[in-house]
Design a protein around this motif. Structure first.
Motif, PDB file in Angstrom:
ATOM      1  N   UNK A  99       0.835  -1.207   0.000  1.00 50.20           N
ATOM      2  CA  UNK A  99       0.000   0.000   0.000  1.00 50.20           C
ATOM      3  C   UNK A  99       0.871   1.259   0.000  1.00 50.20           C
ATOM      4  N   UNK A 100       1.917   1.260   0.819  1.00 48.80           N
ATOM      5  CA  UNK A 100       2.824   2.406   0.847  1.00 48.80           C
ATOM      6  C   UNK A 100       3.500   2.590  -0.505  1.00 48.80           C
ATOM      7  N   UNK A 101       3.920   1.488  -1.081  1.00 44.42           N
ATOM      8  CA  UNK A 101       4.573   1.543  -2.385  1.00 44.42           C
ATOM      9  C   UNK A 101       3.630   2.111  -3.445  1.00 44.42           C
ATOM     10  N   UNK A 102       2.391   1.623  -3.471  1.00 49.08           N
ATOM     11  CA  UNK A 102       1.424   2.110  -4.458  1.00 49.08           C
ATOM     12  C   UNK A 102       1.124   3.590  -4.252  1.00 49.08           C
ATOM     13  N   UNK A 103       1.007   4.029  -3.009  1.00 50.45           N
ATOM     14  CA  UNK A 103       0.740   5.437  -2.724  1.00 50.45           C
ATOM     15  C   UNK A 103       1.885   6.308  -3.218  1.00 50.45           C
ATOM     16  N   UNK A 104       3.105   5.893  -2.927  1.00 51.80           N
ATOM     17  CA  UNK A 104       4.268   6.676  -3.353  1.00 51.80           C
ATOM     18  C   UNK A 104       4.397   6.699  -4.870  1.00 51.80           C
ATOM     19  N   UNK A 105       4.153   5.566  -5.498  1.00 53.40           N
ATOM     20  CA  UNK A 105       4.256   5.530  -6.962  1.00 53.40           C
ATOM     21  C   UNK A 105       3.188   6.405  -7.616  1.00 53.40           C
ATOM     22  N   UNK A 106       1.993   6.447  -7.026  1.00 54.94           N
ATOM     23  CA  UNK A 106       0.933   7.301  -7.565  1.00 54.94           C
ATOM     24  C   UNK A 106       1.350   8.765  -7.490  1.00 54.94           C
ATOM     25  N   UNK A 108       4.388   9.920  -7.385  1.00 58.86           N
ATOM     26  CA  UNK A 108       5.507  10.127  -8.319  1.00 58.86           C
ATOM     27  C   UNK A 108       4.982  10.273  -9.745  1.00 58.86           C
ATOM     28  N   UNK A 109       4.036   9.427 -10.128  1.00 57.12           N
ATOM     29  CA  UNK A 109       3.478   9.534 -11.484  1.00 57.12           C
ATOM     30  C   UNK A 109       2.743  10.859 -11.670  1.00 57.12           C
ATOM     31  N   UNK A 110       2.058  11.319 -10.618  1.00 56.33           N
ATOM     32  CA  UNK A 110       1.399  12.626 -10.697  1.00 56.33           C
ATOM     33  C   UNK A 110       2.415  13.732 -10.926  1.00 56.33           C
ATOM     34  N   UNK A 111       3.523  13.664 -10.227  1.00 59.18           N
ATOM     35  CA  UNK A 111       4.591  14.656 -10.385  1.00 59.18           C
ATOM     36  C   UNK A 111       5.187  14.592 -11.785  1.00 59.18           C
ATOM     37  N   UNK A 112       5.372  13.397 -12.308  1.00 55.68           N
ATOM     38  CA  UNK A 112       5.915  13.246 -13.666  1.00 55.68           C
ATOM     39  C   UNK A 112       4.970  13.870 -14.691  1.00 55.68           C
ATOM     40  N   UNK A 113       3.679  13.665 -14.531  1.00 56.44           N
ATOM     41  CA  UNK A 113       2.705  14.256 -15.470  1.00 56.44           C
ATOM     42  C   UNK A 113       2.711  15.778 -15.377  1.00 56.44           C
ATOM     43  N   UNK A 114       2.826  16.309 -14.148  1.00 54.25           N
ATOM     44  CA  UNK A 114       2.926  17.755 -13.982  1.00 54.25           C
ATOM     45  C   UNK A 114       4.179  18.292 -14.666  1.00 54.25           C
ATOM     46  N   UNK A 115       5.275  17.571 -14.551  1.00 55.42           N
ATOM     47  CA  UNK A 115       6.511  17.988 -15.215  1.00 55.42           C
ATOM     48  C   UNK A 115       6.354  17.982 -16.727  1.00 55.42           C
ATOM     49  N   UNK A 116       5.631  17.008 -17.250  1.00 52.65           N
ATOM     50  CA  UNK A 116       5.406  16.969 -18.693  1.00 52.65           C
ATOM     51  C   UNK A 116       4.618  18.193 -19.149  1.00 52.65           C
ATOM     52  N   UNK A 117       3.578  18.567 -18.408  1.00 51.15           N
ATOM     53  CA  UNK A 117       2.793  19.755 -18.782  1.00 51.15           C
ATOM     54  C   UNK A 117       3.621  21.020 -18.596  1.00 51.15           C
ATOM     55  N   UNK A 118       4.426  21.072 -17.520  1.00 52.89           N
ATOM     56  CA  UNK A 118       5.254  22.261 -17.326  1.00 52.89           C
ATOM     57  C   UNK A 118       6.352  22.336 -18.386  1.00 52.89           C
ATOM     58  N   UNK A 119       6.787  21.197 -18.895  1.00 55.97           N
ATOM     59  CA  UNK A 119       7.784  21.186 -19.960  1.00 55.97           C
ATOM     60  C   UNK A 119       7.207  21.800 -21.227  1.00 55.97           C
ATOM     61  N   UNK A 120       5.963  21.470 -21.523  1.00 56.48           N
ATOM     62  CA  UNK A 120       5.339  22.065 -22.714  1.00 56.48           C
ATOM     63  C   UNK A 120       5.136  23.563 -22.497  1.00 56.48           C
ATOM     64  N   UNK A 121       4.764  23.986 -21.288  1.00 59.28           N
ATOM     65  CA  UNK A 121       4.624  25.410 -21.003  1.00 59.28           C
ATOM     66  C   UNK A 121       5.978  26.104 -21.076  1.00 59.28           C
ATOM     67  N   UNK A 122       7.014  25.439 -20.601  1.00 56.30           N
ATOM     68  CA  UNK A 122       8.358  26.013 -20.649  1.00 56.30           C
ATOM     69  C   UNK A 122       8.820  26.192 -22.088  1.00 56.30           C
TER      70      UNK A 122
END
Length: 185
Positions: A99-106, A108-122
Motif C-alpha cells: 500500500x505504501x509503495x502504491x501510494x508513493x508511486x501514484x 511520483x506519477x502525478x509529479x511526472x505528469x505535472x513535469x510533462x505539462x510544465x515542460x510544454x509550457x516552458x
C-alpha cells in the motif's frame, strides 16, 4: 577295421577277477578325481582372504556410519538454509508494504505528469522569449538609427543657428553627411 581275432576278444565275456580289477580301478580313479576337485576348489569361506574375513564387517559398519553421518549433515544444512530463507523473506517483506509503495508511486506519477505539462509550457515560454529577443534587437537597431538621425538634426540646427548669428543669407539646407556634422563640433 578290426580283424577277426580282435572282434572275438571284444565280445568275449570278462571273468570275475577282471571285473573286480576294473571296478577297483574305477573307484580309485573316481576317488582321485573327487579328491583333486576338493583340493583345487576351496569352500566359499576359504576363497576370501583372512583380512576381509576379519575386518570386512568392521569396514562395512564404518562405511554405513559415514554414509549416515553425511546424510544427517546434508539434511541439517538444508534445514538451516530453509530457516535462513524464511527469515530473509520475512525481513524483506517488512521493508516496504504494498500500500505504501502504491501510494508513493501514484504521487511520483502525478509529479511526472505535472513535469510533462510544465515542460510544454516552458517550451512555449522559450519560444516567446526568443521572439521577444528578436523584437528587442530590432528595437535596438531602430533606436540606433533614430539616435543617428537626431544627431544629424542637431548638427543641421547648429549650422543653421551659426549662419543666422553671422547674418548670412539663408540658403536651402541640404542633407549633411555625418562626417561633416561631426567636424563642426
Amino acid at each position: 577295421m578290426l580283424k577277426g581275432t580282435e572282434r572275438d576278444e571284444e565280445q568275449r565275456p570278462l571273468s570275475e577277477s577282471q571285473v573286480g580289477t576294473l571296478v577297483r580301478a574305477a573307484s580309485v580313479l573316481r576317488g582321485g578325481y573327487e579328491n583333486r576337485e576338493a583340493l583345487s576348489s576351496p569352500k566359499a569361506e576359504e576363497r576370501i582372504s583372512v583380512f576381509w574375513r576379519v575386518f570386512g564387517g568392521t569396514l562395512l559398519s564404518i562405511a554405513a556410519l559415514v554414509g549416515i553421518t553425511l546424510y544427517q549433515q546434508f539434511t541439517s544444512t538444508i534445514s538451516e538454509l530453509r530457516n535462513n530463507l524464511n527469515s530473509l523473506n520475512q525481513s524483506r517483506g517488512d521493508l516496504v508494504k504494498n500500500d505504501d509503495f502504491n501510494t508513493r508511486m501514484t504521487s511520483i506519477w502525478g509529479t511526472v505528469k505535472e513535469l510533462e505539462t510544465s515542460t510544454s509550457a516552458t517550451s512555449a515560454l522559450k519560444e516567446r522569449s526568443e521572439l521577444m529577443e528578436q523584437q528587442l534587437k530590432a528595437g535596438e537597431e531602430e533606436r540606433k538609427d533614430m539616435a543617428r538621425e537626431i544627431q544629424q538634426m542637431r548638427e543641421r540646427l547648429a549650422v543653421v543657428e551659426a549662419r543666422q548669428a553671422v547674418g548670412a543669407p539663408s540658403t536651402p539646407i541640404t542633407k549633411a553627411s555625418p562626417k561633416a556634422g561631426a567636424s563642426g563640433h
